[in-house]
Design a protein around this motif. Structure first.
Motif, PDB file in Angstrom:
ATOM      1  N   LYS A 137       0.994  -1.044   0.335  1.00  0.00           N
ATOM      2  CA  LYS A 137       0.266   0.334  -0.386  1.00  0.00           C
ATOM      3  C   LYS A 137       0.711   1.055  -0.007  1.00  0.00           C
ATOM      4  CE  LYS A 137      -3.962  -2.523   2.109  1.00  0.00           C
ATOM      5  NZ  LYS A 137      -4.959  -2.499   4.203  1.00  0.00           N
ATOM      6  N   LEU A 138       2.076   1.492  -0.851  1.00  0.00           N
ATOM      7  CA  LEU A 138       2.660   2.504  -1.108  1.00  0.00           C
ATOM      8  C   LEU A 138       1.974   2.797  -1.889  1.00  0.00           C
ATOM      9  CD1 LEU A 138       5.213   3.453   0.926  1.00  0.00           C
ATOM     10  CD2 LEU A 138       6.727   2.486  -0.792  1.00  0.00           C
ATOM     11  N   ASP A 139       2.319   4.280  -2.228  1.00  0.00           N
ATOM     12  CA  ASP A 139       2.264   4.732  -3.783  1.00  0.00           C
ATOM     13  C   ASP A 139       3.448   4.494  -4.346  1.00  0.00           C
ATOM     14  OD1 ASP A 139       1.773   7.243  -5.198  1.00  0.00           O
ATOM     15  OD2 ASP A 139       0.133   7.662  -4.208  1.00  0.00           O
ATOM     16  N   MET A 140       3.153   4.633  -5.636  1.00  0.00           N
ATOM     17  CA  MET A 140       4.207   4.703  -6.746  1.00  0.00           C
ATOM     18  C   MET A 140       5.239   6.318  -7.023  1.00  0.00           C
ATOM     19  SD  MET A 140       5.760   2.506  -8.111  1.00  0.00           S
ATOM     20  CE  MET A 140       6.264   3.079  -8.975  1.00  0.00           C
ATOM     21  N   GLU A 141       4.315   7.008  -6.138  1.00  0.00           N
ATOM     22  CA  GLU A 141       4.773   8.134  -5.921  1.00  0.00           C
ATOM     23  C   GLU A 141       5.655   8.884  -5.273  1.00  0.00           C
ATOM     24  OE1 GLU A 141       4.216  11.483  -8.312  1.00  0.00           O
ATOM     25  OE2 GLU A 141       3.561   9.601  -9.514  1.00  0.00           O
ATOM     26  N   MET A 142       6.107   7.865  -4.048  1.00  0.00           N
ATOM     27  CA  MET A 142       7.082   7.881  -2.840  1.00  0.00           C
ATOM     28  C   MET A 142       8.153   7.354  -3.454  1.00  0.00           C
ATOM     29  SD  MET A 142       5.229   8.618   0.110  1.00  0.00           S
ATOM     30  CE  MET A 142       6.550   8.204   1.121  1.00  0.00           C
ATOM     31  N   LEU A 143       7.982   6.285  -4.606  1.00  0.00           N
ATOM     32  CA  LEU A 143       9.533   5.820  -4.852  1.00  0.00           C
ATOM     33  C   LEU A 143      10.325   6.364  -6.098  1.00  0.00           C
ATOM     34  CD1 LEU A 143       8.321   1.332  -5.890  1.00  0.00           C
ATOM     35  CD2 LEU A 143       9.223   2.663  -3.808  1.00  0.00           C
ATOM     36  N   LYS A 144       9.759   7.378  -6.593  1.00  0.00           N
ATOM     37  CA  LYS A 144       9.975   7.890  -7.137  1.00  0.00           C
ATOM     38  C   LYS A 144      11.296   9.320  -6.596  1.00  0.00           C
ATOM     39  CE  LYS A 144       6.599   8.273 -10.982  1.00  0.00           C
ATOM     40  NZ  LYS A 144       5.426   8.712 -11.283  1.00  0.00           N
ATOM     41  N   ARG A 145      10.625   9.031  -4.928  1.00  0.00           N
ATOM     42  CA  ARG A 145      11.705  10.002  -4.115  1.00  0.00           C
ATOM     43  C   ARG A 145      12.823   9.979  -3.762  1.00  0.00           C
ATOM     44  NH1 ARG A 145       6.972  11.546   0.663  1.00  0.00           N
ATOM     45  NH2 ARG A 145       9.191  11.833   1.891  1.00  0.00           N
ATOM     46  N   ASN A 146      13.271  10.748  -2.929  1.00  0.00           N
ATOM     47  CA  ASN A 146      14.691   9.876  -2.375  1.00  0.00           C
ATOM     48  C   ASN A 146      14.874   8.687  -2.015  1.00  0.00           C
ATOM     49  OD1 ASN A 146      16.298  12.110  -4.306  1.00  0.00           O
ATOM     50  ND2 ASN A 146      16.829  13.562  -2.583  1.00  0.00           N
ATOM     51  N   VAL A 147      15.249   7.862  -1.212  1.00  0.00           N
ATOM     52  CA  VAL A 147      15.301   7.127  -0.802  1.00  0.00           C
ATOM     53  C   VAL A 147      15.579   7.290   0.626  1.00  0.00           C
ATOM     54  CG1 VAL A 147      16.849   4.459  -0.090  1.00  0.00           C
ATOM     55  CG2 VAL A 147      17.504   5.764  -2.523  1.00  0.00           C
ATOM     56  N   ASN A 148      14.525   6.659   1.291  1.00  0.00           N
ATOM     57  CA  ASN A 148      14.018   7.529   3.014  1.00  0.00           C
ATOM     58  C   ASN A 148      13.797   8.436   3.344  1.00  0.00           C
ATOM     59  OD1 ASN A 148      13.477   4.453   3.288  1.00  0.00           O
ATOM     60  ND2 ASN A 148      15.464   4.429   4.118  1.00  0.00           N
ATOM     61  N   VAL A 149      14.053   9.470   2.247  1.00  0.00           N
ATOM     62  CA  VAL A 149      14.582  11.020   2.510  1.00  0.00           C
ATOM     63  C   VAL A 149      13.007  11.731   2.839  1.00  0.00           C
ATOM     64  CG1 VAL A 149      14.860  13.353   1.821  1.00  0.00           C
ATOM     65  CG2 VAL A 149      16.651  11.477   1.287  1.00  0.00           C
ATOM     66  N   GLY A 150      12.876  12.291   4.217  1.00  0.00           N
ATOM     67  CA  GLY A 150      10.724  12.599   4.178  1.00  0.00           C
ATOM     68  C   GLY A 150      10.114  11.961   4.682  1.00  0.00           C
ATOM     69  N   PHE A 151      10.514  10.109   5.127  1.00  0.00           N
ATOM     70  CA  PHE A 151       9.596   9.233   4.909  1.00  0.00           C
ATOM     71  C   PHE A 151       9.578   9.084   6.615  1.00  0.00           C
ATOM     72  CE2 PHE A 151      10.025   6.222   0.980  1.00  0.00           C
ATOM     73  CZ  PHE A 151      10.083   7.451   0.331  1.00  0.00           C
ATOM     74  N   SER A 152       8.003   9.187   6.686  1.00  0.00           N
ATOM     75  CA  SER A 152       8.326   8.858   8.189  1.00  0.00           C
ATOM     76  C   SER A 152       8.392   7.055   8.624  1.00  0.00           C
ATOM     77  CB  SER A 152       5.914   8.914   8.580  1.00  0.00           C
ATOM     78  OG  SER A 152       6.163   7.565   7.973  1.00  0.00           O
ATOM     79  N   GLY A 153       8.572   6.569  10.323  1.00  0.00           N
ATOM     80  CA  GLY A 153       9.215   5.470  10.138  1.00  0.00           C
ATOM     81  C   GLY A 153       8.544   4.090   9.700  1.00  0.00           C
ATOM     82  N   GLY A 154       6.826   4.699   9.310  1.00  0.00           N
ATOM     83  CA  GLY A 154       6.033   3.107   8.697  1.00  0.00           C
ATOM     84  C   GLY A 154       6.565   3.595   7.039  1.00  0.00           C
ATOM     85  N   GLU A 155       6.692   4.090   6.138  1.00  0.00           N
ATOM     86  CA  GLU A 155       6.761   4.593   5.435  1.00  0.00           C
ATOM     87  C   GLU A 155       8.434   3.876   5.662  1.00  0.00           C
ATOM     88  OE1 GLU A 155       4.470   8.681   4.123  1.00  0.00           O
ATOM     89  OE2 GLU A 155       6.383   9.329   4.809  1.00  0.00           O
ATOM     90  N   LYS A 156       9.213   4.190   5.636  1.00  0.00           N
ATOM     91  CA  LYS A 156      10.535   4.352   5.936  1.00  0.00           C
ATOM     92  C   LYS A 156      10.603   2.323   5.451  1.00  0.00           C
ATOM     93  CE  LYS A 156      13.251   7.572   7.078  1.00  0.00           C
ATOM     94  NZ  LYS A 156      14.629   8.074   8.670  1.00  0.00           N
ATOM     95  N   LYS A 157       9.647   2.055   6.622  1.00  0.00           N
ATOM     96  CA  LYS A 157       9.516   0.140   6.764  1.00  0.00           C
ATOM     97  C   LYS A 157       8.415  -0.294   5.598  1.00  0.00           C
ATOM     98  CE  LYS A 157      12.056   0.297  10.513  1.00  0.00           C
ATOM     99  NZ  LYS A 157      11.484  -0.611  11.323  1.00  0.00           N
ATOM    100  N   ARG A 158       7.786   0.223   5.281  1.00  0.00           N
ATOM    101  CA  ARG A 158       6.703  -0.288   4.011  1.00  0.00           C
ATOM    102  C   ARG A 158       7.772   0.393   2.774  1.00  0.00           C
ATOM    103  NH1 ARG A 158       1.682   2.377   3.135  1.00  0.00           N
ATOM    104  NH2 ARG A 158       2.580   4.108   3.957  1.00  0.00           N
TER     105      ARG A 158
END
Length: 256
Positions: A137-158
């Protein structure tokens, strides 16, 4: 799939693992629990080949992607990854200036090259990435961003679980993947682990402090690691006992 025998390891001259023996079969999920300082993360780092951790005794045998038994300790870190090992970190690092898509495509094709396989085209990779991102359940737009930069803890793990899905390892060693997750993210990550790794030819070594993740990823065995070795093994009920009674109930077994 993974056979660890009498493993001793140290860092900066300090002995951490003291004769650890453990075996994970194909199709199995094993959970490792234990008090702080027991050696859980050290075990993960030794398996992953992190610099600074010196194995002084023992062996680690791994049946890699081709099914052949190999001496894991003889391999460099990138060779272990190409052989089918994935290490999930308790605190995934940020990599400014490198997009997730770029990072993951290079990582996957590097492993494919090491195994003598053809690289994926851009279109093939994006199709695969979208499929695995949907599982978590991770938006593909997240994968276009820099690796883990600005991600929450949950987003990093997902995002890390998406990485695991794309790389498609044979063995996943997950070091406190549940750390920093809220209830919804915990469920999503647990379901993702099941979807990606609950296969007859794969295995999971799940390191955790808490029983809650095991509600979603039911382990075949639960091991208690203390003072650098496995001191007790049981079924899923062992995790419930620990949640209820704590490590003190084990007394001298854990040095309490």
């Amino acid at each position: 799939m993974l056979k660890i025998e009498n493993l001793h390891a140290e860092i900066d001259g300090k002995q951490i693992l003291n004769g650890l023996t453990l075996e994970v079969g194909a199709g199995e999920v094993h959970a490792i629990m234990g008090p702080n300082g027991a050696g859980k993360s050290t075990l993960a780092y030794v398996l992953g080949g992190r610099p600074g951790y010196e194995v002084t005794q023992g062996s680690v045998t791994f049946n890699g992607q081709d099914g052949q038994a190999i001496d894991m300790l003889e391999l460099e870190t990138h060779e272990r990854a190409a052989a089918g090992l994935f290490l999930g970190f308790q605190y995934p690092v940020e990599i400014p200036g490198v997009s997730n898509v770029q990072f993951l495509r290079e990582a996957l094709n590097s492993q494919r090259k090491a195994r003598g396989e053809d690289p994926l085209t851009g279109g093939e990779f994006l199709k695969l990435a979208k499929e695995k991102a949907a599982l978590l359940k991770l938006d593909m737009e997240m994968l276009k961003r820099n690796v883990n930069v600005g991600f929450s803890g949950g987003e990093k793990k997902r995002a890390e679980m998406v990485q695991m899905g794309i790389l498609d390892p044979r063995l996943a060693v997950l070091d406190e993947t549940d750390s920093g997750l809220d209830i919804d993210a915990l469920r999503t990550v647990g379901e993702g682990i099941n979807a990606i790794m609950r296969q007859p030819d794969k295995g999971v070594l799940l390191i955790t402090h808490y029983q809650r993740l095991l509600d979603y990823v039911q382990p075949d065995k639960v091991h208690i690691l203390a003072r650098g070795r496995i001191v007790k093994t049981g079924g899923p009920e062992l995790a419930h006992d620990l949640e209820r009674e704590g490590y003190e109930a084990l007394g001298e077994e854990v040095g309490a």
